[in-house]
Scaffold this motif. Structure first.
Motif, PDB file in Angstrom:
ATOM      1  N   ILE A  55      13.730  21.206   3.394  1.00 12.69           N
ATOM      2  CA  ILE A  55      12.343  20.971   3.340  1.00 12.69           C
ATOM      3  C   ILE A  55      11.969  19.533   3.456  1.00 12.69           C
ATOM      4  O   ILE A  55      12.380  18.565   2.677  1.00 12.69           O
ATOM      5  CB  ILE A  55      12.038  21.526   1.899  1.00 12.69           C
ATOM      6  N   LYS A  56      11.092  19.175   4.554  1.00 15.53           N
ATOM      7  CA  LYS A  56      10.586  17.926   4.477  1.00 15.53           C
ATOM      8  C   LYS A  56       9.493  17.549   3.797  1.00 15.53           C
ATOM      9  O   LYS A  56       8.549  18.487   3.617  1.00 15.53           O
ATOM     10  CB  LYS A  56       9.857  17.798   6.098  1.00 15.53           C
ATOM     11  N   LEU A  57       9.489  16.364   3.054  1.00 10.86           N
ATOM     12  CA  LEU A  57       8.543  15.865   2.377  1.00 10.86           C
ATOM     13  C   LEU A  57       7.292  15.001   3.009  1.00 10.86           C
ATOM     14  O   LEU A  57       6.157  14.957   3.007  1.00 10.86           O
ATOM     15  CB  LEU A  57       8.875  15.268   1.114  1.00 10.86           C
ATOM     16  N   VAL A  58       8.224  14.311   3.985  1.00 12.41           N
ATOM     17  CA  VAL A  58       7.497  13.184   4.532  1.00 12.41           C
ATOM     18  C   VAL A  58       7.908  12.742   6.055  1.00 12.41           C
ATOM     19  O   VAL A  58       9.024  12.913   6.256  1.00 12.41           O
ATOM     20  CB  VAL A  58       7.063  11.814   3.822  1.00 12.41           C
ATOM     21  N   GLU A  59       7.174  12.695   6.885  1.00  8.48           N
ATOM     22  CA  GLU A  59       7.531  11.965   8.357  1.00  8.48           C
ATOM     23  C   GLU A  59       6.790  10.746   8.617  1.00  8.48           C
ATOM     24  O   GLU A  59       5.613  10.674   8.113  1.00  8.48           O
ATOM     25  CB  GLU A  59       7.150  12.856   9.416  1.00  8.48           C
ATOM     26  N   PHE A  60       7.614   9.615   8.858  1.00  9.32           N
ATOM     27  CA  PHE A  60       6.881   8.585   8.953  1.00  9.32           C
ATOM     28  C   PHE A  60       7.679   7.553  10.317  1.00  9.32           C
ATOM     29  O   PHE A  60       8.751   8.056  10.610  1.00  9.32           O
ATOM     30  CB  PHE A  60       6.902   7.598   7.872  1.00  9.32           C
ATOM     31  N   GLY A  61       7.010   6.493  10.552  1.00  8.89           N
ATOM     32  CA  GLY A  61       7.493   5.732  11.711  1.00  8.89           C
ATOM     33  C   GLY A  61       6.412   4.662  12.333  1.00  8.89           C
ATOM     34  O   GLY A  61       5.408   4.786  11.739  1.00  8.89           O
ATOM     35  N   VAL A  62       7.050   4.340  13.435  1.00  8.86           N
ATOM     36  CA  VAL A  62       5.938   3.621  14.323  1.00  8.86           C
ATOM     37  C   VAL A  62       5.145   4.223  15.307  1.00  8.86           C
ATOM     38  O   VAL A  62       5.800   5.175  15.933  1.00  8.86           O
ATOM     39  CB  VAL A  62       7.048   2.605  15.204  1.00  8.86           C
ATOM     40  N   VAL A  63       3.850   4.047  15.273  1.00  7.73           N
ATOM     41  CA  VAL A  63       3.150   4.910  16.343  1.00  7.73           C
ATOM     42  C   VAL A  63       3.250   4.685  17.383  1.00  7.73           C
ATOM     43  O   VAL A  63       3.175   3.268  17.940  1.00  7.73           O
ATOM     44  CB  VAL A  63       1.434   4.917  15.770  1.00  7.73           C
ATOM     45  N   GLU A 115      -5.533   4.397  22.792  1.00  7.38           N
ATOM     46  CA  GLU A 115      -6.650   5.343  22.741  1.00  7.38           C
ATOM     47  C   GLU A 115      -7.627   4.620  21.713  1.00  7.38           C
ATOM     48  O   GLU A 115      -9.005   5.083  22.039  1.00  7.38           O
ATOM     49  CB  GLU A 115      -6.174   6.668  22.580  1.00  7.38           C
ATOM     50  N   PHE A 116      -7.339   4.089  20.903  1.00 15.40           N
ATOM     51  CA  PHE A 116      -8.294   3.589  20.074  1.00 15.40           C
ATOM     52  C   PHE A 116      -8.433   2.072  19.951  1.00 15.40           C
ATOM     53  O   PHE A 116      -8.995   1.488  18.856  1.00 15.40           O
ATOM     54  CB  PHE A 116      -7.564   3.839  18.383  1.00 15.40           C
ATOM     55  N   GLY A 117      -7.637   1.452  20.884  1.00 18.45           N
ATOM     56  CA  GLY A 117      -8.121  -0.179  21.205  1.00 18.45           C
ATOM     57  C   GLY A 117      -7.407  -0.754  20.371  1.00 18.45           C
ATOM     58  O   GLY A 117      -7.596  -2.032  20.171  1.00 18.45           O
ATOM     59  N   ILE A 118      -6.045  -0.198  19.911  1.00 14.86           N
ATOM     60  CA  ILE A 118      -5.208  -1.248  18.896  1.00 14.86           C
ATOM     61  C   ILE A 118      -4.218  -1.812  19.473  1.00 14.86           C
ATOM     62  O   ILE A 118      -3.402  -1.075  20.394  1.00 14.86           O
ATOM     63  CB  ILE A 118      -4.822  -0.160  17.857  1.00 14.86           C
ATOM     64  N   LYS A 119      -3.878  -3.063  19.532  1.00 16.45           N
ATOM     65  CA  LYS A 119      -2.790  -3.794  20.372  1.00 16.45           C
ATOM     66  C   LYS A 119      -1.688  -4.111  19.478  1.00 16.45           C
ATOM     67  O   LYS A 119      -0.726  -4.727  19.970  1.00 16.45           O
ATOM     68  CB  LYS A 119      -3.548  -5.000  20.825  1.00 16.45           C
ATOM     69  N   GLN A 120      -1.832  -3.910  18.099  1.00 13.35           N
ATOM     70  CA  GLN A 120      -0.532  -4.403  17.017  1.00 13.35           C
ATOM     71  C   GLN A 120       0.105  -2.957  16.544  1.00 13.35           C
ATOM     72  O   GLN A 120      -0.613  -2.131  16.651  1.00 13.35           O
ATOM     73  CB  GLN A 120      -1.159  -5.338  16.012  1.00 13.35           C
ATOM     74  N   GLU A 121       1.354  -3.388  16.351  1.00 22.14           N
ATOM     75  CA  GLU A 121       2.143  -2.113  15.575  1.00 22.14           C
ATOM     76  C   GLU A 121       1.342  -1.633  14.371  1.00 22.14           C
ATOM     77  O   GLU A 121       1.073  -2.167  13.584  1.00 22.14           O
ATOM     78  CB  GLU A 121       3.347  -2.532  15.487  1.00 22.14           C
ATOM     79  N   VAL A 122       1.322  -0.325  14.492  1.00 25.83           N
ATOM     80  CA  VAL A 122       1.005   0.393  13.302  1.00 25.83           C
ATOM     81  C   VAL A 122       1.946   1.461  12.730  1.00 25.83           C
ATOM     82  O   VAL A 122       2.568   2.372  13.587  1.00 25.83           O
ATOM     83  CB  VAL A 122      -0.216   1.245  13.670  1.00 25.83           C
TER      84      VAL A 122
END
Length: 808
Positions: free
Chosen positions: A668-676, A683-690
Motif C-alpha cells: 500500500i503506497k502512502l506517498v510518491e515524491f521526487g524531482v519534477v 510548461e509553467f515557465g519554471i527554470k529551477q528544480e522543484v
C-alpha cells in the motif's frame, strides 16, 4: 459600472458635493470605488479667451507668416505671429494666452510660451478648431460670429462641460441600478432619509405618435419562455450622421466612443434606462417579418466584429422571413443587418430575453456586451415599450425620422409583480433594533414598494417589476436597512455568544500535520478545484476520459475539475518565482475529482512543493538548497508523528518525476515524491528544480493511530553503510538499480537509497551519475570486512553486467 454625475442631475436636481453624493451611494449599497473628473474637452480651454484682430500685416522675414495685434478685452492689445492663411483684421478669434496648456489628439499637453518667430515677438496663439479639440479642421484659424464679445472665456462660448464619473462596484443582484435612472431612483430614496425630498424626473414620451403606416414588420416569437416580451417599430426617412454634442459628451464621460446618431441613441437609452435596444437596417430584412427563434446546431453567423461564429441550437436568434439570422438576441448584432451611413430606414427592437439563456449564449461565444450584461441579470420587463418610445423620439428629433408603423408588442403572458408580507417582528429581529413603523413605511414608499394592506403585525406589499432581486421578506428587510443606514444601527457594548467546537478525528489529524509542516517553515496554499482541460495532456497518469467537465464553465481556464493537485500547485510556485520569492515550501490539503462509469469519485490528498533554499538568506547561516533527501526527511517525520513507521521504500517511474520513490506499508503506497521533470516545469515557465510529494490522505487516515506502537530494543549488532557512484545510461531508472540490488543480495541487504543524481558537464553523452547507498546488517553477528567487500563486489558486478554501469 460608470455613472455620470451630470447625467444623474437630469433626473434629480441635486446640488450636493460630488464626494458627499459618492458617500451616500456607498451607504445605499452602490459602492463607489472611485470618482474621476471628466472634461468634454481636456483642459476645459482654460486660458483660451475670445479676441478681435485689430491689425494684420505681412511678416517681413517669412512669406507664410503674418503679424497681428489682437484685442483681448483688457485694453492692452497683444502682438501675435500667425501662420493661418485666413487670418484678417476685424475677425473675432480664439486666443490661447501665454501660460495656457493645450492638448493634442493623444492627450499630450504643450504650453503656450512667449517667444520670437523670425525676429517678431509673439504673445500667444490664434487657434484652429483642431488645436482646441473643437473639431478636426486645420485649414485655418477658427473665426467666430461677429456678435461674440471680446475677452470672455472660450468655455462659455462653446459650453464646455466638466463632469464627475462614479466608478460603482455593482453587485450582481442589483440589476435595477444598471442605469443612470436606476441609480438616481436609489439616490432619491437616500436623499429623502437626509430630509431632502426631490422629484424624480423621468424622460417624457407623451409626444410619441405614428406619422404614417407605410412600413411594418410583423413579429413572430417561437418560444415565449425564451422571449417573454418583444417590441419593435419601423422608422423611415432617417439620416445617419454625427450625434449632437450633448449625447456625445454623455457617452464619452462613461467611456463609450460615439459612432453615429442611431447607434449612439440606442447606447444612450441603454445607459439611461437600462433597456438594451438594437437597430436593424430595414432594407436588409427580407419579407417584412421578424422571426425570433433558435436555429440548427452549427449554423454559421457573422457578428458585427466580423467574426464568423458557429451557433448553438439554444441561441436566441432574430431572423427575417427567410429565417436568415440577423442578430444573436440579447448579445450581439449581425454584420450584414447593421446600420451604416447609407441606412435610410430602421427596425428598432426592444425586448426581454430569458436571463439564463442569454448568459449561456454569451459565455458560449466568449462575448460580454453591455446588452448581455444587463439581460443576464434581469431587466425590467415593464420598461421595454417605454424605452422603445424614448429612443424612437430621440431618433425622430436627431435623425429626422418618421414613425412608419405602430409598435409591435408581443407580450402574451403579463408578468405579475411579487407580493410579499412584511412582519414587523421579523424586521426588528433581523435588524437588531426597533425602527418606527412610520419610518419603515416612508422608506418603502421612497423605494416605490407599494403598501397594499396593513395590520398590527405587518404590511402586505407589492414589489415593482424592476426589483428582480426582492422576492422574500428578508429581501424587504435588507432594503429597509440599507436605506435607513447601517451606520444608524446601535451596537451593544456587551457581546454574548456560545461557542461549541466538536473536532472529529480526521480534522484533528489534519491539524496535527498542518501545525507540524508550518513549524518546519511550510506555508499552506489553497488552489481552485477548477482548472484547465489542457493540463490533462501533460501526464499519462491523467485519464482524460475520467474528467469531470463543467456544463456552463465561467471560462476555458476553469472548465474541468482537477484530477491532480500537481498543476495547480505548480501555478502557485511559478507565481511566486516570478515575484522573486525563490525559497518556496508549500503544502495543500485538497481533493481530486474523477468520473468512472458514470459514477463520481473524490480523493483527498496532501501535497508538498519544495524549491530553492531551505532557509531565507542570512549572513548568519550558509544557504543550502532543498533536495530530495530534505523532502524525504520531512515526509518521514510527518508519518512518524502519526504513528506510521517501518515504511517500505520502492522506486517510482512515471512521466511526472525524473527521479522518484514511494513510501508505503507493504504493497500500500502512502506517498510518491521526487524531482519534477524539466519538461513539465517548462510548461509553467519554471527554470529551477522543484520537488513534489503527493500523499494519499484518505489512505493515511486509515492507518494513522490504528496500530499500537511497539517498542523494540536496539539491534545488538551494528549495520554497515556503503556507497557506490555509478555511471549509468540516462534511460536507466533508480527502480532498476533498486530491484537488481535486492535480487543480488536478499539476506543481508536492508536498504537501498539514492542520495545524489548528476547530469551535466564532464560526463559522456547519454550518461548520468547515481550516488547510491546500501545498508547491510546481520541480526546474529557483526559483519566482517571480507564479507562486506564480497557483497559489494557482487553488487558492482551485477550492475556492470545488467545495467552497463561503470564505477566512477
Amino acid at each position: 459600472m460608470k455613472i455620470s454625475y451630470n447625467w444623474l442631475k437630469q433626473f434629480l436636481q441635486v446640488d450636493w458635493e460630488v464626494s458627499k453624493t459618492g458617500e451616500l451611494l456607498t451607504d445605499l449599497g452602490l459602492e463607489v470605488e472611485g470618482i474621476e473628473t471628466k472634461e468634454s474637452i481636456k483642459g476645459s480651454l482654460k486660458g483660451v479667451i475670445t479676441g478681435e484682430v485689430l491689425t494684420c500685416v505681412q511678416h517681413t522675414n517669412a512669406d507664410r507668416l503674418k503679424v497681428t495685434t489682437v484685442d483681448l478685452g483688457n485694453g492692452e492689445p497683444v502682438q501675435i505671429v500667425c501662420g493661418a492663411p485666413n487670418v484678417a483684421a476685424g475677425q473675432k478669434v480664439l486666443v490661447a494666452t501665454v501660460g495656457t496648456t493645450l492638448y493634442d489628439d493623444k492627450g499630450e499637453g504643450f504650453k503656450i510660451k512667449k517667444g520670437k518667430i523670425r525676429g517678431e515677438e509673439s504673445f500667444g496663439m490664434i487657434c484652429a478648431e483642431d488645436e482646441l479639440g473643437l473639431g478636426d479642421s486645420h485649414d485655418g484659424i477658427l473665426v467666430l460670429e461677429d456678435q461674440v464679445k471680446v475677452g470672455i472665456p472660450a468655455a462659455e462660448v462653446f459650453d464646455i462641460e466638466t463632469d464627475y464619473v462614479f466608478e460603482i462596484g455593482l453587485t450582481p443582484n442589483r440589476s435595477d441600478a444598471m442605469s443612470h435612472y436606476g441609480v438616481a431612483r436609489d439616490l432619491r430614496a437616500g436623499l429623502i432619509q437626509n430630509d431632502l425630498k426631490l422629484e424624480l424626473i423621468s424622460p417624457s414620451v407623451s409626444n410619441f405618435h405614428v406619422d404614417e403606416r407605410t412600413l411594418r414588420f410583423d413579429v413572430e416569437v417561437d418560444d415565449k419562455d425564451l422571449v417573454p416580451r418583444y417590441c419593435g417599430i419601423t422608422i423611415t426617412d432617417i439620416e445617419v450622421k454625427e450625434s449632437p454634442e450633448w449625447i456625445k459628451n454623455r457617452l464619452k464621460a462613461i467611456g463609450i466612443t460615439p459612432k453615429n446618431n442611431i447607434v449612439d441613441i440606442t447606447n444612450y437609452v441603454l445607459h439611461e434606462l437600462g433597456q438594451p435596444l438594437h437597430a436593424f437596417d430595414a432594407q436588409k430584412i427580407k419579407g417584412n417579418k421578424i422571426i425570433v427563434k433558435t436555429l440548427e446546431e452549427g449554423t454559421k453567423f457573422t457578428t458585427l466584429d466580423e467574426v464568423e461564429r458557429s451557433l448553438s441550437a439554444d441561441d436566441i436568434m432574430i431572423c427575417d422571413a427567410d429565417e436568415n439570422p440577423l442578430c444573436i438576441g440579447g448579445v450581439f448584432g449581425g454584420l450584414k443587418s447593421g446600420v451604416t451611413e447609407n441606412t435610410t430606414s430602421i427596425f428598432l427592437e426592444s425586448a426581454y430575453f430569458n436571463p439564463v439563456s442569454v448568459r449561456k449564449t454569451a459565455k458560449r461565444h466568449g462575448l460580454n456586451t453591455d446588452a448581455s450584461f444587463r439581460f443576464e441579470r434581469g431587466i425590467d420587463i415593464n420598461c421595454t415599450k417605454y424605452a422603445l418610445k424614448r429612443a424612437a423620439l430621440l431618433i425622430e428629433e436627431y435623425a429626422g425620422g418618421k414613425m412608419a408603423s405602430d409598435i409591435s408588442d408581443f407580450y402574451p403572458i403579463k408578468m405579475e409583480d411579487f407580493q410579499v408580507f412584511l412582519s414587523y417582528k421579523n424586521a426588528y429581529r433581523l435588524i437588531g433594533q426597533e425602527i418606527p413603523k412610520e419610518k419603515i413605511k416612508n422608506i418603502l414608499a421612497s423605494l416605490e414598494i407599494k403598501i397594499n394592506s396593513e395590520t398590527a403585525g405587518g404590511l402586505g406589499l407589492t414589489i415593482p417589476s424592476y426589483r428582480t432581486d426582492v422576492q422574500r421578506e428578508a429581501d424587504i428587510i435588507e432594503e429597509i436597512l440599507r436605506v435607513y443606514g447601517y451606520n444608524n444601527i446601535e451596537f451593544s457594548n456587551k457581546l454574548n455568544t456560545s461557542i461549541t467546537f466538536d473536532e472529529n478525528k480526521e480534522t484533528k489529524i489534519e491539524n496535527i500535520v498542518a501545525n507540524q509542516l508550518s513549524a518546519l517553515g511550510f506555508n499552506e496554499t489553497m488552489a481552485n478545484s477548477l482548472t484547465k482541460p489542457e493540463y490533462n495532456a501533460l501526464s499519462e497518469l491523467i485519464n482524460d476520459d475520467a474528467k469531470v467537465a463543467m456544463l456552463n464553465p465561467l471560462s476555458n481556464d476553469l472548465a474541468v475539475m482537477r484530477q491532480s493537485m500537481l498543476f495547480s500547485g505548480l501555478e502557485s510556485v511559478a507565481y511566486n518565482l516570478n515575484r522573486k520569492n525563490n525559497a518556496i515550501k508549500f503544502y495543500e490539503f485538497g481533493k481530486t475529482y474523477h468520473k468512472y462509469n458514470d459514477k463520481y469519485q473524490e480523493d483527498k490528498h496532501l501535497t508538498l512543493f519544495v524549491t530553492g533554499n531551505r532557509t531565507k538568506d542570512s549572513w548568519k547561516t550558509n544557504t543550502t538548497n532543498s533536495d530530495f533527501f530534505y523532502l524525504k526527511g520531512v515526509l518521514t517525520s510527518v508519518f512518524e508523528r502519526l504513528g506510521i513507521q517501518k515504511l517500505k521504500v520502492s522506486p517510482v517511474k512515471n512521466d511526472v518525476f525524473s527521479e522518484g520513490i514511494a513510501l508505503g506499508l507493504g504493497k500500500i503506497k502512502l506517498v510518491e515524491f521526487g524531482v519534477v521533470r524539466r519538461a513539465l516545469l517548462k510548461e509553467f515557465g519554471i527554470k529551477q528544480e522543484v520537488l513534489f510529494a503527493d500523499i494519499n490522505w484518505d489512505t493515511v487516515l486509515k492507518f494513522s493511530g490504528k496500530k499500537n506502537v511497539k517498542v523494540a530494543g536496539l539491534a545488538k549488532f551494528p549495520s554497515v553503510k556503503r556507497d557506490l557512484a555509478l555511471l549509468l545510461n540516462t534511460s536507466t531508472a533508480f527502480k532498476e538499480v533498486y530491484n537488481l540490488a535486492f535480487q543480488s543480495e536478499r539476506k543481508l541487504l536492508k536498504e537501498v537509497d539514492l542520495f545524489d543524481v548528476y547530469e551535466g558537464d564532464n560526463l559522456p553523452e547519454g550518461k548520468k551519475s547515481y550516488a547510491v547507498s546500501f545498508v547491510l546488517q546481520d541480526e546474529t553477528k557483526t559483519l566482517e570486512d571480507k564479507q562486506i567487500d564480497k557483497i559489494m563486489d557482487k553488487l558492482q558486478q551485477s550492475f556492470e553486467k545488467n545495467l552497463e554501469a561503470v564505477l566512477r
